[in-house]
Design an enzyme around this catalytic site. Sequence first.
Site, short mmCIF file in Angstrom:
data_model
loop_
_atom_site.label_atom_id
_atom_site.label_comp_id
_atom_site.label_asym_id
_atom_site.label_seq_id
_atom_site.Cartn_x
_atom_site.Cartn_y
_atom_site.Cartn_z
N GLU A 185 0.89 -1.18 0.00
CA GLU A 185 0.00 0.00 0.00
C GLU A 185 0.92 1.23 0.00
O GLU A 185 1.06 1.90 -1.01
CB GLU A 185 -0.92 -0.02 1.22
N ASP A 264 -11.95 1.48 4.45
CA ASP A 264 -12.54 2.16 5.62
C ASP A 264 -13.59 3.14 5.11
O ASP A 264 -13.36 4.35 5.03
CB ASP A 264 -11.44 2.90 6.39
N1 HPA Z 1 -4.10 0.19 5.86
C1 HPA Z 1 -3.50 -0.32 6.93
N2 HPA Z 1 -4.11 -0.50 8.09
C2 HPA Z 1 -5.40 -0.16 8.19
C3 HPA Z 1 -6.08 0.38 7.12
C4 HPA Z 1 -5.40 0.56 5.89
O1 HPA Z 1 -5.93 1.03 4.88
N3 HPA Z 1 -7.33 0.61 7.56
C5 HPA Z 1 -7.41 0.20 8.83
N4 HPA Z 1 -6.24 -0.26 9.23
ZN ZN Z 2 -7.03 -1.95 4.81
#
Ligand code: HPA
Ligand code: ZN
Length: 319
Positions: A185, A264
């Site tokens: 990510e 989220d």
């Molecule tokens: N990335 C990493 N951790 C998380 C995320 C996310 O998008 N949402 C909630 N915890």
């Molecule tokens: Zn996530």
Amino acid sequence: MHIHIEGSLEPELMFEIAGRNGIALKYASVEEARRAYDFADLQSFLDVYYEATRVLLHERDFYDLTWAYLNKASAQGVRHAEIFFDPQAHTDRGVAFETVVTGIRRALIDGERRLGISSHLILCFLRHLSAEEAMETLRQALPYRDWIVGVGLDSTEVGHPPTEFEAVFEEAGRHGFRKVAHAGEEGPPEYIWQALDDLKAVRIDHGVRCMEDPRLVERLREEQVPLTVCPLSNVKLRVFRSIDQHPLKRMLEAGLCATVNSDDPAYFGGYVADNLQAIKDGLGFTREDFRKVAENSFRASFIDEAEKERLLNELASYF
Ligand code: HPA
Ligand code: ZN
């Protein structure tokens, strides 16, 4: 397959639960909370997300949170959801693991009965905490083994490589949990390699940075490793500048098993159909692209094989 239940806490429900639990929020109103949802990166979001989870104390709170999500998802056409929860965000505040999992579970049962949404629950370890704490959380989960389909890894990515959690994932595998992990990510492609090779993850959450590593793209394509991509999340957390810069279309063109997810939704501008609308408007997704991501989603899910075939047939006849 990539929805954090705590990330579905809309400000209205946050205020309602805070009120009945006597918890002071740092926002004066729902509108002020929404205005604060302007993030520079993953960490600036996580700070707000963990702050909001403080309102959740009782089983009823976890029930209401999950029930609200299921109603939203149902209204957007979701038939099956694989839902993350972050027990350590609660047990670290003194809320019992049992309270969290029981409240969520009761809502999931009602979701199946009253809304016709099937679901699975995935326990995520917080990677900014230690591997020992993850192992302790796994131990707490064992009495609820039948309620939890798998384990995942989330929270602050950069500086917390998957390999640190190798032992706890191995132990989870011994108990029959499926394995997934957030990787690629904000973190580098190397973290995706680690999630595959060291954690034996069968799905990668996000994974968008794989596009920087042609050998990794080849591996992911060859093995059809599902990637749970979250377009609106990536824009809100500034992984990409705008939807039209998002690599999702290129990922599909490269033959990757990419799916579309909301991450989220209370914080990132919408639920799964909102994400689908965004890629239609911003990336020119076609009917065939949508058919492909829907098919990928059912293939990537942990639904049992007979039901999966039934849903894939239903999808094919719909299209
Ligand atoms: N990335 C990493 N951790 C998380 C995320 C996310 O998008 N949402 C909630 N915890
Ligand atoms: Zn996530």
